[in-house]
Design a protein around this motif. Structure first.
Motif, PDB file in Angstrom:
ATOM      1  N   ALA A  42       0.828  -1.209   0.000  1.00  0.00           N
ATOM      2  CA  ALA A  42       0.000   0.000   0.000  1.00  0.00           C
ATOM      3  C   ALA A  42       0.862   1.259   0.000  1.00  0.00           C
ATOM      4  CB  ALA A  42      -0.939  -0.008   1.199  1.00  0.00           C
ATOM      5  N   LEU A  43       1.964   1.245   0.748  1.00  0.00           N
ATOM      6  CA  LEU A  43       2.840   2.407   0.806  1.00  0.00           C
ATOM      7  C   LEU A  43       3.503   2.664  -0.544  1.00  0.00           C
ATOM      8  CD1 LEU A  43       4.179   4.669   2.366  1.00  0.00           C
ATOM      9  CD2 LEU A  43       5.895   3.029   3.173  1.00  0.00           C
ATOM     10  N   MET A  44       3.956   1.613  -1.220  1.00  0.00           N
ATOM     11  CA  MET A  44       4.563   1.809  -2.536  1.00  0.00           C
ATOM     12  C   MET A  44       3.537   2.359  -3.519  1.00  0.00           C
ATOM     13  SD  MET A  44       7.660   1.210  -2.004  1.00  0.00           S
ATOM     14  CE  MET A  44       7.346   1.718  -0.303  1.00  0.00           C
ATOM     15  N   ASN A  45       2.295   1.879  -3.445  1.00  0.00           N
ATOM     16  CA  ASN A  45       1.253   2.438  -4.301  1.00  0.00           C
ATOM     17  C   ASN A  45       1.063   3.926  -4.030  1.00  0.00           C
ATOM     18  OD1 ASN A  45       0.194   0.510  -6.127  1.00  0.00           O
ATOM     19  ND2 ASN A  45      -0.853  -0.549  -4.466  1.00  0.00           N
ATOM     20  N   ARG A  46       1.069   4.298  -2.770  1.00  0.00           N
ATOM     21  CA  ARG A  46       0.898   5.711  -2.416  1.00  0.00           C
ATOM     22  C   ARG A  46       2.006   6.564  -3.026  1.00  0.00           C
ATOM     23  NH1 ARG A  46       0.844   8.189   3.770  1.00  0.00           N
ATOM     24  NH2 ARG A  46       0.527  10.367   3.182  1.00  0.00           N
ATOM     25  N   LEU A  47       3.218   6.043  -3.015  1.00  0.00           N
ATOM     26  CA  LEU A  47       4.356   6.813  -3.514  1.00  0.00           C
ATOM     27  C   LEU A  47       4.264   7.099  -5.015  1.00  0.00           C
ATOM     28  CD1 LEU A  47       7.347   5.226  -1.564  1.00  0.00           C
ATOM     29  CD2 LEU A  47       6.304   7.468  -1.211  1.00  0.00           C
ATOM     30  N   VAL A  48       3.591   6.229  -5.772  1.00  0.00           N
ATOM     31  CA  VAL A  48       3.481   6.454  -7.220  1.00  0.00           C
ATOM     32  C   VAL A  48       2.118   7.012  -7.617  1.00  0.00           C
ATOM     33  CG1 VAL A  48       5.200   4.678  -7.716  1.00  0.00           C
ATOM     34  CG2 VAL A  48       2.768   4.063  -7.722  1.00  0.00           C
ATOM     35  N   GLY A  49       1.275   7.323  -6.621  1.00  0.00           N
ATOM     36  CA  GLY A  49      -0.008   7.930  -6.914  1.00  0.00           C
ATOM     37  C   GLY A  49      -1.122   6.969  -7.217  1.00  0.00           C
ATOM     38  N   ASN A  50      -0.944   5.695  -6.889  1.00  0.00           N
ATOM     39  CA  ASN A  50      -1.995   4.694  -7.098  1.00  0.00           C
ATOM     40  C   ASN A  50      -2.909   4.595  -5.891  1.00  0.00           C
ATOM     41  OD1 ASN A  50      -0.812   3.991  -9.537  1.00  0.00           O
ATOM     42  ND2 ASN A  50       0.220   2.177  -8.722  1.00  0.00           N
ATOM     43  N   PRO A  51      -4.124   4.080  -6.057  1.00  0.00           N
ATOM     44  CA  PRO A  51      -4.937   3.713  -4.898  1.00  0.00           C
ATOM     45  C   PRO A  51      -4.232   2.613  -4.103  1.00  0.00           C
ATOM     46  CG  PRO A  51      -6.255   3.710  -6.914  1.00  0.00           C
ATOM     47  CD  PRO A  51      -4.819   3.836  -7.331  1.00  0.00           C
ATOM     48  N   PRO A  52      -4.500   2.510  -2.797  1.00  0.00           N
ATOM     49  CA  PRO A  52      -3.794   1.520  -1.968  1.00  0.00           C
ATOM     50  C   PRO A  52      -3.953   0.075  -2.448  1.00  0.00           C
ATOM     51  CG  PRO A  52      -5.002   3.071  -0.593  1.00  0.00           C
ATOM     52  CD  PRO A  52      -5.415   3.347  -1.999  1.00  0.00           C
ATOM     53  N   GLY A  53      -5.070  -0.225  -3.092  1.00  0.00           N
ATOM     54  CA  GLY A  53      -5.313  -1.596  -3.510  1.00  0.00           C
ATOM     55  C   GLY A  53      -4.916  -1.916  -4.932  1.00  0.00           C
ATOM     56  N   ALA A  54      -4.212  -1.005  -5.605  1.00  0.00           N
ATOM     57  CA  ALA A  54      -3.766  -1.289  -6.969  1.00  0.00           C
ATOM     58  C   ALA A  54      -2.817  -2.479  -6.977  1.00  0.00           C
ATOM     59  CB  ALA A  54      -3.085  -0.054  -7.563  1.00  0.00           C
ATOM     60  N   ALA A  55      -2.801  -3.206  -8.086  1.00  0.00           N
ATOM     61  CA  ALA A  55      -1.954  -4.391  -8.185  1.00  0.00           C
ATOM     62  C   ALA A  55      -0.489  -4.002  -8.337  1.00  0.00           C
ATOM     63  CB  ALA A  55      -2.386  -5.262  -9.353  1.00  0.00           C
ATOM     64  N   ARG A 114      10.417 -10.430   0.922  1.00  0.00           N
ATOM     65  CA  ARG A 114       9.546 -10.006  -0.186  1.00  0.00           C
ATOM     66  C   ARG A 114       9.644  -8.498  -0.428  1.00  0.00           C
ATOM     67  NH1 ARG A 114       7.298 -14.301   2.515  1.00  0.00           N
ATOM     68  NH2 ARG A 114       6.820 -16.053   1.110  1.00  0.00           N
ATOM     69  N   THR A 115       9.933  -8.162  -1.682  1.00  0.00           N
ATOM     70  CA  THR A 115      10.016  -6.777  -2.118  1.00  0.00           C
ATOM     71  C   THR A 115       8.820  -6.474  -3.014  1.00  0.00           C
ATOM     72  OG1 THR A 115      12.439  -6.756  -1.985  1.00  0.00           O
ATOM     73  CG2 THR A 115      11.409  -5.135  -3.431  1.00  0.00           C
ATOM     74  N   TYR A 116       8.315  -5.232  -2.921  1.00  0.00           N
ATOM     75  CA  TYR A 116       7.139  -4.839  -3.692  1.00  0.00           C
ATOM     76  C   TYR A 116       7.501  -3.745  -4.680  1.00  0.00           C
ATOM     77  CZ  TYR A 116       4.724  -7.813  -0.521  1.00  0.00           C
ATOM     78  OH  TYR A 116       4.332  -8.934   0.172  1.00  0.00           O
ATOM     79  N   VAL A 117       7.032  -3.918  -5.914  1.00  0.00           N
ATOM     80  CA  VAL A 117       7.284  -2.965  -6.984  1.00  0.00           C
ATOM     81  C   VAL A 117       5.945  -2.403  -7.437  1.00  0.00           C
ATOM     82  CG1 VAL A 117       8.339  -2.582  -9.242  1.00  0.00           C
ATOM     83  CG2 VAL A 117       9.258  -4.367  -7.724  1.00  0.00           C
ATOM     84  N   ALA A 118       5.713  -1.135  -7.141  1.00  0.00           N
ATOM     85  CA  ALA A 118       4.509  -0.446  -7.610  1.00  0.00           C
ATOM     86  C   ALA A 118       4.865   0.386  -8.825  1.00  0.00           C
ATOM     87  CB  ALA A 118       3.930   0.438  -6.506  1.00  0.00           C
ATOM     88  N   VAL A 119       3.972   0.398  -9.805  1.00  0.00           N
ATOM     89  CA  VAL A 119       4.179   1.140 -11.048  1.00  0.00           C
ATOM     90  C   VAL A 119       2.988   2.074 -11.237  1.00  0.00           C
ATOM     91  CG1 VAL A 119       4.599   0.955 -13.527  1.00  0.00           C
ATOM     92  CG2 VAL A 119       5.350  -0.885 -11.996  1.00  0.00           C
ATOM     93  N   SER A 120       3.269   3.312 -11.637  1.00  0.00           N
ATOM     94  CA  SER A 120       2.182   4.280 -11.828  1.00  0.00           C
ATOM     95  C   SER A 120       1.123   3.717 -12.783  1.00  0.00           C
ATOM     96  CB  SER A 120       2.745   5.591 -12.372  1.00  0.00           C
ATOM     97  OG  SER A 120       3.553   5.373 -13.519  1.00  0.00           O
ATOM     98  N   GLY A 121      -0.124   3.776 -12.331  1.00  0.00           N
ATOM     99  CA  GLY A 121      -1.228   3.202 -13.096  1.00  0.00           C
ATOM    100  C   GLY A 121      -1.602   1.812 -12.638  1.00  0.00           C
ATOM    101  N   GLY A 122      -0.686   1.128 -11.965  1.00  0.00           N
ATOM    102  CA  GLY A 122      -0.959  -0.213 -11.465  1.00  0.00           C
ATOM    103  C   GLY A 122      -0.877  -1.268 -12.548  1.00  0.00           C
ATOM    104  N   VAL A 123      -0.602  -2.498 -12.136  1.00  0.00           N
ATOM    105  CA  VAL A 123      -0.590  -3.633 -13.061  1.00  0.00           C
ATOM    106  C   VAL A 123      -2.045  -3.974 -13.386  1.00  0.00           C
ATOM    107  CG1 VAL A 123       0.090  -6.035 -13.399  1.00  0.00           C
ATOM    108  CG2 VAL A 123       1.572  -4.485 -12.099  1.00  0.00           C
ATOM    109  N   ALA A 124      -2.375  -3.995 -14.670  1.00  0.00           N
ATOM    110  CA  ALA A 124      -3.783  -4.072 -15.081  1.00  0.00           C
ATOM    111  C   ALA A 124      -4.129  -5.394 -15.764  1.00  0.00           C
ATOM    112  CB  ALA A 124      -4.122  -2.899 -15.982  1.00  0.00           C
ATOM    113  N   VAL A 125      -3.623  -6.500 -15.238  1.00  0.00           N
ATOM    114  CA  VAL A 125      -4.057  -7.800 -15.744  1.00  0.00           C
ATOM    115  C   VAL A 125      -5.545  -7.966 -15.440  1.00  0.00           C
ATOM    116  CG1 VAL A 125      -1.784  -8.848 -15.512  1.00  0.00           C
ATOM    117  CG2 VAL A 125      -3.389  -8.944 -13.594  1.00  0.00           C
ATOM    118  N   ASP A 126      -6.204  -8.875 -16.142  1.00  0.00           N
ATOM    119  CA  ASP A 126      -7.640  -9.073 -15.937  1.00  0.00           C
ATOM    120  C   ASP A 126      -7.918  -9.580 -14.526  1.00  0.00           C
ATOM    121  OD1 ASP A 126      -8.192  -8.310 -18.526  1.00  0.00           O
ATOM    122  OD2 ASP A 126      -8.156 -10.364 -19.309  1.00  0.00           O
ATOM    123  N   PRO A 127      -8.885  -8.986 -13.828  1.00  0.00           N
ATOM    124  CA  PRO A 127      -9.227  -9.476 -12.490  1.00  0.00           C
ATOM    125  C   PRO A 127     -10.025 -10.774 -12.548  1.00  0.00           C
ATOM    126  CG  PRO A 127     -10.645  -7.640 -13.100  1.00  0.00           C
ATOM    127  CD  PRO A 127      -9.628  -7.768 -14.187  1.00  0.00           C
TER     128      PRO A 127
END
Length: 293
Positions: A42-55, A114-127
């Motif tokens: 969630a913190l990495m998502n915040r840093l790139v401007g994603n919602p906390p639950g982005a993939a 475990r390391t987490y990589v957040a990318v702006s826009g989030g990973v958008a594979v099919d849910p």
């Protein structure tokens, strides 16, 4: 083909897509899944401007190498590790600009798992069932990443946190886990309950996203025989026939037939995601204390 995509150059030992998982489907036999260290994701998502639950991407021990097809902002956190862009060192735990076609290298964990990589826009594979998470037990969601995998990315909203550094907890040198006894603590002897809360266990190398296995003294059963399968929750501590506790993590089965001696407090679970093999584990009852010992 869209340029909003990420190409996997090196997948590492185990890299998966994770978000907040699939809560609410246990009655269908579907595990929760999701990032094991949810606060870090969630913190990495915040840093790139994603919602906390982005993939995001969850790596295990030795990181991964990625190449975006368009310029992106990334943040790497969780287990500390070296980060570089086209071979030049980049900050860990902060937003990093990665140009189109550049190589983002997430290195081996210096500590933790475990390391987490957040990318702006989030990973958008099919849910699947409302989540993009990889579930290693059921096989739902995208498979673990392999070299050449192309991951679609969502559209960023153009904002991200402008900080030099963010506080993150260090990976644990020992786990002190608060637990609530039961529902099957009466299947164990009083001596076993004392052992459970007074002796030191250690994280086993056979641990994974399904469960954190421990090494240490076996817990003696007071009740022999089989227990009919019953529902299992996140953090349940099941005791298999060898007597060594197993803590159920995000990809745990929804039912099980071994007795559950206690359940870990939810706030203590993220630390288990970063506990390396050999890490000492201590269990302590915090409510419903059993009076048999």
């Amino acid at each position: 083909m869209t340029d909003r995509a990420l190409v996997v150059v090196r997948p590492g030992a185990l890299t998966t897509v994770q978000d907040r998982g699939r809560p609410g489907h246990a009655h269908l036999g579907v595990p929760r899944s999701g990032a094991l260290d949810a606060p870090a994701a969630a913190l990495m998502n915040r840093l790139v401007g994603n919602p906390p639950g982005a993939a995001v991407l969850e790596t295990t021990l030795d990181g991964c190498d990625l190449r975006p097809r368009s310029a992106v902002t990334v943040a790497v956190g969780g287990a500390p590790c070296p980060v570089s862009v086209n071979g030049r060192p980049a900050p860990w735990g902060a937003p990093v600009h990665v140009p189109a076609g550049a190589l983002l290298s997430v290195g081996k964990a210096v500590s933790g798992v475990r390391t987490y990589v957040a990318v702006s826009g989030g990973v958008a594979v099919d849910p699947v069932l409302g989540s993009r998470s990889t579930d290693l037990l059921s096989g739902l969601g995208p498979p673990p990443l392999t070299a050449g995998t192309v991951l679609p990315l969502g559209r960023p909203d153009g904002t991200h946190a402008r900080v030099d550094v963010v506080p993150q907890p260090s990976p644990p040198t020992e786990l002190v886990l608060r637990v609530t006894p039961g529902p099957r603590d009466d299947w164990f002897t009083a001596a076993a309950l004392r052992t459970f809360t007074t002796r030191t266990y250690r994280v086993s190398a056979s641990s994974n996203r399904i469960g954190l296995r421990t090494e240490g003294p076996a817990l003696e059963r007071a009740v022999d025989g089989e227990l009919p399968s019953e529902g299992m929750v996140l953090g349940a501590i099941q005791v298999p026939p060898d007597g060594r506790p197993v803590i159920f993590l995000a990809d745990h089965p929804t039912t099980g037939g071994y007795p559950v001696i206690a359940v870990v407090h939810p706030k203590d679970l993220p630390a288990t995601a970063q506990a390396t093999p050999g890490t000492p584990v201590h269990f302590t009852f915090v409510s419903g204390r059993n009076d048999r010992f």
